[in-house]
Design a protein around this motif. Structure first.
Motif, PDB file in Angstrom:
ATOM      1  N   TYR A  32       0.874  -1.022  -0.032  1.00 36.19           N
ATOM      2  CA  TYR A  32       0.128   0.052  -0.062  1.00 36.19           C
ATOM      3  C   TYR A  32       0.768   1.438  -0.060  1.00 36.19           C
ATOM      4  CZ  TYR A  32       0.738   0.530   5.116  1.00 36.19           C
ATOM      5  OH  TYR A  32       1.350   0.519   6.455  1.00 36.19           O
ATOM      6  N   SER A  33       0.050   2.582  -0.150  1.00 35.96           N
ATOM      7  CA  SER A  33       0.877   3.575  -0.326  1.00 35.96           C
ATOM      8  C   SER A  33       0.071   4.603   0.624  1.00 35.96           C
ATOM      9  CB  SER A  33       0.847   4.209  -1.533  1.00 35.96           C
ATOM     10  OG  SER A  33       1.710   3.397  -2.408  1.00 35.96           O
ATOM     11  N   ILE A  34       0.798   5.549   1.180  1.00 37.36           N
ATOM     12  CA  ILE A  34       0.328   6.417   1.790  1.00 37.36           C
ATOM     13  C   ILE A  34       0.615   7.831   1.065  1.00 37.36           C
ATOM     14  CG2 ILE A  34       0.392   8.048   4.170  1.00 37.36           C
ATOM     15  CD1 ILE A  34      -0.939   5.207   4.355  1.00 37.36           C
ATOM     16  N   ALA A  35      -0.374   8.757   1.078  1.00 38.14           N
ATOM     17  CA  ALA A  35      -0.372   9.905   0.337  1.00 38.14           C
ATOM     18  C   ALA A  35      -0.919  11.003   1.214  1.00 38.14           C
ATOM     19  CB  ALA A  35      -1.219   9.835  -0.911  1.00 38.14           C
ATOM     20  N   GLY A  47      -3.345  16.499  -4.650  1.00 37.73           N
ATOM     21  CA  GLY A  47      -2.242  15.700  -3.985  1.00 37.73           C
ATOM     22  C   GLY A  47      -1.024  16.275  -3.860  1.00 37.73           C
ATOM     23  N   VAL A  48      -0.307  16.283  -2.747  1.00 40.65           N
ATOM     24  CA  VAL A  48       0.987  16.779  -2.311  1.00 40.65           C
ATOM     25  C   VAL A  48       1.990  15.818  -2.485  1.00 40.65           C
ATOM     26  CG1 VAL A  48       2.274  17.856  -0.579  1.00 40.65           C
ATOM     27  CG2 VAL A  48      -0.155  18.317  -0.742  1.00 40.65           C
ATOM     28  N   SER A  49       2.238  14.444  -1.887  1.00 38.19           N
ATOM     29  CA  SER A  49       3.046  13.784  -1.855  1.00 38.19           C
ATOM     30  C   SER A  49       2.511  12.210  -1.679  1.00 38.19           C
ATOM     31  CB  SER A  49       4.190  14.236  -0.842  1.00 38.19           C
ATOM     32  OG  SER A  49       5.330  13.377  -1.053  1.00 38.19           O
ATOM     33  N   CYS A  50       3.562  11.460  -2.086  1.00 39.90           N
ATOM     34  CA  CYS A  50       3.018   9.903  -1.951  1.00 39.90           C
ATOM     35  C   CYS A  50       4.341   9.100  -1.608  1.00 39.90           C
ATOM     36  CB  CYS A  50       2.277   9.460  -3.176  1.00 39.90           C
ATOM     37  SG  CYS A  50       1.702   7.861  -3.064  1.00 39.90           S
ATOM     38  N   ILE A  51       4.088   7.978  -0.754  1.00 41.78           N
ATOM     39  CA  ILE A  51       5.235   7.392  -0.470  1.00 41.78           C
ATOM     40  C   ILE A  51       4.796   5.910  -0.750  1.00 41.78           C
ATOM     41  CG2 ILE A  51       4.964   7.388   1.979  1.00 41.78           C
ATOM     42  CD1 ILE A  51       8.102   6.958   2.153  1.00 41.78           C
ATOM     43  N   SER A  52       5.301   4.820  -1.390  1.00 41.39           N
ATOM     44  CA  SER A  52       4.967   3.485  -1.347  1.00 41.39           C
ATOM     45  C   SER A  52       5.591   2.758  -0.287  1.00 41.39           C
ATOM     46  CB  SER A  52       5.405   2.944  -2.689  1.00 41.39           C
ATOM     47  OG  SER A  52       5.361   1.422  -2.507  1.00 41.39           O
ATOM     48  N   TYR A  95      -4.580  16.127   4.909  1.00 40.68           N
ATOM     49  CA  TYR A  95      -4.984  14.983   5.004  1.00 40.68           C
ATOM     50  C   TYR A  95      -4.062  13.783   4.485  1.00 40.68           C
ATOM     51  CZ  TYR A  95      -9.639  17.273   4.820  1.00 40.68           C
ATOM     52  OH  TYR A  95     -10.624  18.135   5.150  1.00 40.68           O
ATOM     53  N   CYS A  96      -4.072  12.567   5.244  1.00 38.97           N
ATOM     54  CA  CYS A  96      -3.180  11.548   4.652  1.00 38.97           C
ATOM     55  C   CYS A  96      -4.193  10.607   4.274  1.00 38.97           C
ATOM     56  CB  CYS A  96      -2.172  10.918   5.724  1.00 38.97           C
ATOM     57  SG  CYS A  96      -2.725  10.503   7.318  1.00 38.97           S
ATOM     58  N   LYS A  97      -3.819   9.635   3.415  1.00 38.59           N
ATOM     59  CA  LYS A  97      -4.757   8.810   2.714  1.00 38.59           C
ATOM     60  C   LYS A  97      -4.200   7.257   2.746  1.00 38.59           C
ATOM     61  CE  LYS A  97      -6.347   7.714  -1.895  1.00 38.59           C
ATOM     62  NZ  LYS A  97      -6.623   8.319  -3.236  1.00 38.59           N
ATOM     63  N   GLY A  98      -4.530   6.223   2.880  1.00 39.31           N
ATOM     64  CA  GLY A  98      -3.873   5.062   2.750  1.00 39.31           C
ATOM     65  C   GLY A  98      -4.591   4.224   1.876  1.00 39.31           C
ATOM     66  N   GLN A  99      -3.826   3.493   0.598  1.00 40.99           N
ATOM     67  CA  GLN A  99      -4.661   2.581  -0.298  1.00 40.99           C
ATOM     68  C   GLN A  99      -3.970   1.681  -0.589  1.00 40.99           C
ATOM     69  OE1 GLN A  99      -5.715   5.226  -3.455  1.00 40.99           O
ATOM     70  NE2 GLN A  99      -7.242   3.710  -4.189  1.00 40.99           N
ATOM     71  N   ARG A 100      -4.576   0.623  -0.826  1.00 42.43           N
ATOM     72  CA  ARG A 100      -3.650  -0.676  -1.352  1.00 42.43           C
ATOM     73  C   ARG A 100      -3.335  -0.363  -2.753  1.00 42.43           C
ATOM     74  NH1 ARG A 100      -5.684  -6.491  -0.034  1.00 42.43           N
ATOM     75  NH2 ARG A 100      -3.525  -7.067  -0.771  1.00 42.43           N
ATOM     76  N   HIS A 101      -2.439  -0.976  -3.113  1.00 46.07           N
ATOM     77  CA  HIS A 101      -2.043  -0.801  -4.618  1.00 46.07           C
ATOM     78  C   HIS A 101      -2.909  -1.605  -5.266  1.00 46.07           C
ATOM     79  CE1 HIS A 101       2.472  -0.199  -3.360  1.00 46.07           C
ATOM     80  NE2 HIS A 101       1.565   0.689  -2.954  1.00 46.07           N
ATOM     81  N   ASN A 102      -3.534  -1.104  -6.606  1.00 44.56           N
ATOM     82  CA  ASN A 102      -4.450  -1.742  -7.478  1.00 44.56           C
ATOM     83  C   ASN A 102      -5.599  -2.064  -6.851  1.00 44.56           C
ATOM     84  OD1 ASN A 102      -2.238  -1.836  -9.334  1.00 44.56           O
ATOM     85  ND2 ASN A 102      -1.507  -3.488  -8.443  1.00 44.56           N
ATOM     86  N   PHE A 103      -6.163  -1.361  -5.748  1.00 46.76           N
ATOM     87  CA  PHE A 103      -7.298  -1.471  -5.185  1.00 46.76           C
ATOM     88  C   PHE A 103      -7.869  -0.123  -5.173  1.00 46.76           C
ATOM     89  CE2 PHE A 103      -8.306  -5.635  -3.418  1.00 46.76           C
ATOM     90  CZ  PHE A 103      -6.950  -6.274  -3.635  1.00 46.76           C
ATOM     91  N   ALA A 104      -9.238   0.039  -5.203  1.00 40.97           N
ATOM     92  CA  ALA A 104     -10.030   1.373  -5.287  1.00 40.97           C
ATOM     93  C   ALA A 104     -10.392   1.946  -4.048  1.00 40.97           C
ATOM     94  CB  ALA A 104     -11.540   1.301  -6.136  1.00 40.97           C
ATOM     95  N   ARG A 105     -10.506   1.051  -2.898  1.00 41.37           N
ATOM     96  CA  ARG A 105     -10.689   1.671  -1.451  1.00 41.37           C
ATOM     97  C   ARG A 105      -9.744   2.234  -0.989  1.00 41.37           C
ATOM     98  NH1 ARG A 105     -13.445  -1.347   3.502  1.00 41.37           N
ATOM     99  NH2 ARG A 105     -13.754   0.455   4.938  1.00 41.37           N
ATOM    100  N   ALA A 106     -10.123   3.253  -0.444  1.00 38.14           N
ATOM    101  CA  ALA A 106      -8.868   4.216   0.182  1.00 38.14           C
ATOM    102  C   ALA A 106      -9.685   4.648   1.728  1.00 38.14           C
ATOM    103  CB  ALA A 106      -8.717   5.529  -0.369  1.00 38.14           C
TER     104      ALA A 106
END
Length: 118
Positions: A32-35, A47-52, A95-106
């Motif tokens: 997952y990534s956090i953005a 969107g400001v920044s993202c890290i895998s 805001y921070c957002k967490g999302q699994r790679h290749n999944f729509a839900r966040a």
């Protein structure tokens, strides 16, 4: 249950620095990534920044490149956004957002105010 909790916002003068933290809990997978996103009054969310969290790769919006740095401390389940050389136009709710790679839900944190005075 996945939860993201931001902290570290506040009021700072232009040219100053702040470090935002996003504590992540409940992710039982590692792909997952956090953005970080932000929204200023009357403006669209940006969107400001993202890290895998898988390989540590990062990305930044052009408006913050060279001033903001995203990093993670996996032992603390925390993602940081170090913000330097802040400008009044950086004022927004972050805001921070967490999302699994290749999944729509966040999942989203509750947001935290950053105000930069001129």
């Amino acid at each position: 249950e996945v939860q993201l909790v931001e902290s570290g916002g506040g009021l700072v003068q232009a040219g100053g620095s702040l470090r935002l933290s996003c504590v992540v809990s409940g992710f039982t997978f590692d792909d997952y990534s956090i953005a970080w996103f932000r929204q200023a009054p009357g403006k669209e969310q940006q969107g400001v920044s993202c890290i895998s969290m898988t390989d540590g790769s990062t990305s930044y919006a052009d408006s913050v490149k060279g001033r903001f740095t995203i990093s993670s401390d996996n032992a603390k389940n925390t993602v940081y956004l170090q913000m330097n050389s802040l400008k009044p136009e950086d004022t927004a709710v972050y805001y921070c957002k967490g999302q699994r790679h290749n999944f729509a839900r966040a999942w989203w944190g509750q947001g935290i105010q950053v105000t930069v005075s001129s």
